[in-house]
Design a protein around this motif. Sequence first.
Motif, PDB file in Angstrom:
ATOM      1  N   PRO A 276       1.443  -1.626   0.175  1.00  0.00           N
ATOM      2  CA  PRO A 276      -0.417  -0.194  -0.307  1.00  0.00           C
ATOM      3  C   PRO A 276       1.045   1.213   0.414  1.00  0.00           C
ATOM      4  O   PRO A 276       0.134   2.056  -0.791  1.00  0.00           O
ATOM      5  N   ARG A 277       2.195   1.604   0.800  1.00  0.00           N
ATOM      6  CA  ARG A 277       3.003   2.166   1.020  1.00  0.00           C
ATOM      7  C   ARG A 277       4.356   2.685  -0.572  1.00  0.00           C
ATOM      8  O   ARG A 277       4.704   2.898  -0.756  1.00  0.00           O
ATOM      9  N   ALA A 278       4.298   1.251  -0.807  1.00  0.00           N
ATOM     10  CA  ALA A 278       5.456   1.158  -1.604  1.00  0.00           C
ATOM     11  C   ALA A 278       4.897   0.498  -2.887  1.00  0.00           C
ATOM     12  O   ALA A 278       4.946  -1.053  -2.367  1.00  0.00           O
ATOM     13  N   ALA A 279       5.502   0.401  -4.505  1.00  0.00           N
ATOM     14  CA  ALA A 279       4.954  -0.570  -5.273  1.00  0.00           C
ATOM     15  C   ALA A 279       6.138  -0.088  -6.789  1.00  0.00           C
ATOM     16  O   ALA A 279       6.053   1.604  -6.296  1.00  0.00           O
ATOM     17  N   GLY A 280       5.485  -1.074  -8.016  1.00  0.00           N
ATOM     18  CA  GLY A 280       5.882  -0.437  -8.997  1.00  0.00           C
ATOM     19  C   GLY A 280       5.380  -0.616  -9.515  1.00  0.00           C
ATOM     20  O   GLY A 280       5.024  -2.373  -9.812  1.00  0.00           O
ATOM     21  N   GLY A 281       6.215  -0.807 -11.370  1.00  0.00           N
ATOM     22  CA  GLY A 281       5.729  -1.499 -12.007  1.00  0.00           C
ATOM     23  C   GLY A 281       6.129  -1.211 -13.388  1.00  0.00           C
ATOM     24  O   GLY A 281       7.602  -0.412 -13.881  1.00  0.00           O
ATOM     25  N   VAL A 282       5.639  -0.990 -14.619  1.00  0.00           N
ATOM     26  CA  VAL A 282       7.004  -0.445 -15.924  1.00  0.00           C
ATOM     27  C   VAL A 282       5.845   0.932 -16.815  1.00  0.00           C
ATOM     28  O   VAL A 282       4.287   1.028 -16.894  1.00  0.00           O
ATOM     29  N   ILE A 283       7.026   0.926 -17.499  1.00  0.00           N
ATOM     30  CA  ILE A 283       5.986   2.579 -18.606  1.00  0.00           C
ATOM     31  C   ILE A 283       4.852   1.806 -19.116  1.00  0.00           C
ATOM     32  O   ILE A 283       5.156   1.259 -20.181  1.00  0.00           O
ATOM     33  N   SER A 284       3.594   2.153 -19.502  1.00  0.00           N
ATOM     34  CA  SER A 284       2.388   1.888 -19.999  1.00  0.00           C
ATOM     35  C   SER A 284       2.275   3.179 -20.566  1.00  0.00           C
ATOM     36  O   SER A 284       1.969   4.270 -20.533  1.00  0.00           O
ATOM     37  N   GLU A 285       0.712   2.774 -21.923  1.00  0.00           N
ATOM     38  CA  GLU A 285       0.265   3.854 -22.531  1.00  0.00           C
ATOM     39  C   GLU A 285      -0.121   4.560 -21.712  1.00  0.00           C
ATOM     40  O   GLU A 285      -0.427   5.704 -21.627  1.00  0.00           O
ATOM     41  N   LYS A 286      -1.447   4.050 -20.266  1.00  0.00           N
ATOM     42  CA  LYS A 286      -1.936   4.644 -19.561  1.00  0.00           C
ATOM     43  C   LYS A 286      -1.395   5.193 -19.182  1.00  0.00           C
ATOM     44  O   LYS A 286      -1.904   6.214 -18.479  1.00  0.00           O
ATOM     45  N   PHE A 287      -0.172   5.164 -18.044  1.00  0.00           N
ATOM     46  CA  PHE A 287       0.342   5.814 -17.454  1.00  0.00           C
ATOM     47  C   PHE A 287       1.076   7.037 -17.970  1.00  0.00           C
ATOM     48  O   PHE A 287       1.880   7.791 -17.454  1.00  0.00           O
ATOM     49  N   GLN A 288       1.728   7.214 -19.177  1.00  0.00           N
ATOM     50  CA  GLN A 288       2.112   8.328 -20.174  1.00  0.00           C
ATOM     51  C   GLN A 288       0.694   8.895 -20.416  1.00  0.00           C
ATOM     52  O   GLN A 288       0.851   9.921 -20.134  1.00  0.00           O
ATOM     53  N   THR A 289      -0.513   8.692 -21.016  1.00  0.00           N
ATOM     54  CA  THR A 289      -1.302   9.487 -20.742  1.00  0.00           C
ATOM     55  C   THR A 289      -1.322  10.199 -18.707  1.00  0.00           C
ATOM     56  O   THR A 289      -1.489  11.669 -19.420  1.00  0.00           O
ATOM     57  N   PHE A 290      -1.386   9.025 -17.797  1.00  0.00           N
ATOM     58  CA  PHE A 290      -1.568  10.416 -16.450  1.00  0.00           C
ATOM     59  C   PHE A 290      -0.619  10.944 -16.495  1.00  0.00           C
ATOM     60  O   PHE A 290      -0.870  12.026 -15.612  1.00  0.00           O
ATOM     61  N   THR A 291       0.571  10.581 -16.956  1.00  0.00           N
ATOM     62  CA  THR A 291       1.991  12.058 -16.149  1.00  0.00           C
ATOM     63  C   THR A 291       1.703  13.087 -17.920  1.00  0.00           C
ATOM     64  O   THR A 291       2.006  14.913 -17.288  1.00  0.00           O
TER      65      THR A 291
END
Length: 299
Positions: A276-291
């Motif tokens: 809940p306080r620390a997580a991760g993943g890979v750069i995705s199209e959805k993340f790029q839209t979020f940025t």
Amino acid sequence: MNTEEVNRIVFTDIDLDGASSLLALKWHLGVKRIQYVGSSVSQLTDKLKGWLNRYDIKEFDEVYFLDLDISDEMKAFIDFPNVFIIDHHESHMEKVHLYKYANVDVTETTSTVKKVFKMIKTPLTKEQKLLVLMCDDYDSHKLVVPNSYELQLVFGNYQGDRIKCFNDEFSEGFHGFNLKQQKIIEYHKSKIQETIADTDIFTAVVTVSGREVTAYAGFSSTYINDVAQFLLKLPNSDLAIVINNKSNKVSFRSNDSSVVDVSKLAQTLTNGGGHPRAAGGVISEKFQTFTKLFDEAKL
């Protein structure tokens, strides 16, 4: 039977919690040596498939999985009475019902090493107890125990098999840092300050689970946790995001007071997960839209 002669193997995470969980397990079992396979959560499925192609898991007396969330596709291949699974990942808790025969201790707590520590029946020295406290403090991201942050700097500096290096150097617990370790800590603290000073910072007010939160983001390929902790200390910060363009990965952190569960955010935006306080993943199209919601921060 001599406990050293028991045919056992341990699969453990390659972070500080995984390395210290292995050490605590050795204290619990009363052994100095134990076979182990180090793995990140993302690598575990491939490593486990390779291991199962070479070995029959049922021929081992004891098989342990420490601080690792096992993928759904692999659970059936390790679900046997000789298997012991000890973990604290929230995503793993939701899948405990899939096990029928394995010995499972997957519940919410601050770290896996803390769970293993509670299994130990024999008295430990104050140095052993302090080491567990330090590792638990770092993994929970509280950083209130002296030297826990510095311990991670030493751990992160290890080359090669970090699990072995840590278990060798701290086999008897924490007795303070030696001169070499002190120099390592001093060096990395200096480099961390340089990295933070060179990091361009962006900010946005974003809606997460129906709540508006203040998020800060930055790019860094080194000292990810340290950059994230810096971002969490900025004004009104609820959420820290560190993007590593070299590895194509994204790290999320949130404060204890934040409403943001970053494990769910990582799953939604980056096909990842975590705590809940620390997580991760890979750069995705959805993340790029979020940025695209972010602008350069004026600090």
